[in-house]
Design a protein around this motif. Structure first.
Motif, short mmCIF file in Angstrom:
data_model
loop_
_atom_site.label_atom_id
_atom_site.label_comp_id
_atom_site.label_asym_id
_atom_site.label_seq_id
_atom_site.Cartn_x
_atom_site.Cartn_y
_atom_site.Cartn_z
N ALA A 100 0.83 -1.20 0.00
CA ALA A 100 0.00 0.00 0.00
C ALA A 100 0.87 1.26 0.00
CB ALA A 100 -0.93 -0.01 1.21
N TYR A 101 1.95 1.22 0.76
CA TYR A 101 2.88 2.36 0.76
C TYR A 101 3.51 2.52 -0.63
CZ TYR A 101 7.27 4.81 0.98
OH TYR A 101 8.31 5.67 0.68
N GLU A 102 3.94 1.41 -1.22
CA GLU A 102 4.65 1.50 -2.51
C GLU A 102 3.75 1.99 -3.64
OE1 GLU A 102 7.59 1.44 -3.90
OE2 GLU A 102 8.54 1.30 -1.95
N VAL A 103 2.49 1.58 -3.66
CA VAL A 103 1.62 2.08 -4.73
C VAL A 103 1.33 3.56 -4.50
CG1 VAL A 103 -0.61 1.45 -3.68
CG2 VAL A 103 -0.40 1.56 -6.16
N PRO A 126 8.79 1.07 6.15
CA PRO A 126 9.71 0.48 5.15
C PRO A 126 11.17 0.45 5.58
CG PRO A 126 8.08 1.84 4.06
CD PRO A 126 7.87 2.04 5.53
N GLN A 127 11.65 1.52 6.20
CA GLN A 127 13.06 1.59 6.56
C GLN A 127 13.41 0.72 7.76
OE1 GLN A 127 10.86 3.98 7.04
NE2 GLN A 127 11.06 4.80 9.12
N PRO A 184 13.05 5.79 2.46
CA PRO A 184 11.75 5.79 1.77
C PRO A 184 11.32 7.19 1.35
CG PRO A 184 11.42 5.53 4.12
CD PRO A 184 12.90 5.45 3.89
N LEU A 185 10.60 7.25 0.25
CA LEU A 185 10.01 8.51 -0.20
C LEU A 185 9.01 9.00 0.85
CD1 LEU A 185 9.46 10.58 -2.59
CD2 LEU A 185 7.58 9.05 -3.23
N ARG A 186 9.09 10.29 1.16
CA ARG A 186 8.09 10.88 2.07
C ARG A 186 6.86 11.24 1.25
NH1 ARG A 186 7.73 12.80 7.19
NH2 ARG A 186 6.24 14.50 7.53
N THR A 208 6.59 2.89 15.13
CA THR A 208 6.90 4.31 15.35
C THR A 208 7.72 4.94 14.22
OG1 THR A 208 8.83 3.63 16.66
CG2 THR A 208 6.78 4.11 17.86
N GLY A 209 8.15 4.16 13.24
CA GLY A 209 8.94 4.73 12.15
C GLY A 209 8.14 5.35 11.02
N TRP A 210 6.82 5.20 11.03
CA TRP A 210 6.01 5.68 9.91
C TRP A 210 6.07 7.20 9.69
CZ3 TRP A 210 4.44 3.09 5.88
CH2 TRP A 210 4.32 1.71 5.97
N PRO A 211 6.28 8.03 10.71
CA PRO A 211 6.38 9.48 10.42
C PRO A 211 7.49 9.85 9.45
CG PRO A 211 5.92 9.13 12.74
CD PRO A 211 6.19 7.77 12.15
N GLU A 212 8.49 8.99 9.27
CA GLU A 212 9.51 9.27 8.27
C GLU A 212 8.95 9.17 6.85
OE1 GLU A 212 13.39 7.57 8.55
OE2 GLU A 212 13.24 7.31 10.73
N CYS A 213 7.81 8.52 6.70
CA CYS A 213 7.21 8.30 5.39
C CYS A 213 6.10 9.30 5.07
CB CYS A 213 6.65 6.89 5.29
SG CYS A 213 7.88 5.61 5.59
N GLY A 214 5.72 10.13 6.03
CA GLY A 214 4.66 11.11 5.84
C GLY A 214 4.06 11.51 7.18
N ASP A 215 3.25 12.57 7.17
CA ASP A 215 2.58 12.99 8.39
C ASP A 215 1.69 11.86 8.89
OD1 ASP A 215 3.77 15.47 8.20
OD2 ASP A 215 2.07 16.39 7.18
N THR A 216 1.91 11.42 10.10
CA THR A 216 1.30 10.18 10.59
C THR A 216 0.47 10.39 11.83
OG1 THR A 216 3.14 8.88 9.67
CG2 THR A 216 1.78 7.82 11.34
N THR A 217 -0.72 9.78 11.81
CA THR A 217 -1.59 9.68 12.98
C THR A 217 -1.59 8.22 13.43
OG1 THR A 217 -3.01 11.46 12.18
CG2 THR A 217 -3.94 9.99 13.83
N PHE A 218 -1.51 8.00 14.73
CA PHE A 218 -1.50 6.63 15.26
C PHE A 218 -2.84 6.29 15.89
CE2 PHE A 218 2.97 7.78 15.12
CZ PHE A 218 3.55 6.63 14.60
N GLU A 219 -3.31 5.07 15.60
CA GLU A 219 -4.55 4.57 16.18
C GLU A 219 -4.28 3.20 16.80
OE1 GLU A 219 -7.44 6.02 16.40
OE2 GLU A 219 -7.34 7.67 14.94
#
Length: 246
Positions: A100-103, A126-127, A184-186, A208-219
């Motif tokens: 989903a991230y890659e597409v 990803p990283q 990874p691309l942001r 916790t690494g997802w914010p490196e890939c874009g603005d992230t909200t955690f649920e």
């Protein structure tokens, strides 16, 4: 719009609605096909959920499986373009979250409409991979996991069925092992990273690494690793509200 939606798309077992206010494209879990979302509603609160059928899986079993998430992303982005005309997102759980991230990244690089939001469930960024219990399993162990998953989906596993799906799962696991993305691309779109309170596979602190890939909200939602299969109301609420909030 009506004419475009009328034609059959090999990625979409169910044609998109021309009246939906938003779309969430649901990528299947490793080794599975679109039918794993059989318990999900077609729509909820005006948002439609569209399971995707991947090459080499279920109704597309005769096609070659993809070797990398990037290869899958290029093919998926091109064929889904006609349906990206309203706010949409991708949902992926565990390994399919990386797809989903890659597409989403491929659509960004191609200058096509980007998702309103990316939803990733129970997967490291990803990283931070490759990571996961399946990556160290042999075929016997993977077969036992398939047996459990098929039962959770309401099926009755047979040796023939396990053998068929094991080939697909093994290929998907190898794809995950090959996915190394140190930089990874942001993404320009926001990300919702979903974890589960009783998840023994990917606890919330590993995401916790997802914010490196874009603005992230955690649920953090209640349940175990596979609870998403049931389309729990808490998850549907996150998907619907997240698609409307950008």
């Amino acid at each position: 719009m009506t004419e475009r939606l009328a034609g059959r798309n090999k990625w979409l077992p169910r044609p998109p609605s021309a009246t939906a206010t938003g779309r969430v494209f649901c990528i299947p879990y490793s080794g599975c096909g679109a039918s794993m979302y059989r318990r999900w509603p077609g729509q909820h609160d005006g948002i439609e959920f569209l399971p995707l059928e991947l090459p080499g899986h279920e109704t597309r079993f005769a096609e070659p499986n993809f070797g990398t998430y990037q290869e899958l992303a290029k093919a998926m982005a091109a064929d889904l373009e006609p349906y990206l005309d309203i706010p949409y997102g991708f949902f992926g759980h565990c390994g399919s979250a990386l797809a989903a991230y890659e597409v989403s990244a491929e659509l960004t690089r191609a200058g096509l409409p980007v998702p309103a939001r990316l939803f990733v469930s129970s997967e490291v960024a990803p990283q931070d991979g490759p990571f996961g219990r399946f990556l160290g399993m042999n075929e016997t162990e993977l077969g036992a996991e398939l047996d459990t998953l098929i039962r959770q989906l309401g099926g009755a596993p047979s040796p023939e069925l396990i053998s068929l799906y094991l080939e697909v799962l093994s290929a998907d696991v190898e794809t995950n092992k090959r996915y190394v993305m140190p930089d990874p691309l942001r993404l320009p779109c926001p990300i919702t990273a979903i974890s589960w309170t009783e998840d023994d596979e990917i606890p919330h602190w590993r995401m916790t690494g997802w914010p490196e890939c874009g603005d992230t909200t955690f649920e953090l939602l209640p349940g175990r690793h596979h609870r998403f299969i049931e389309a729990p109301p808490e998850l549907l609420a996150v998907l619907c509200s997240g698609l409307r909030t950008r």
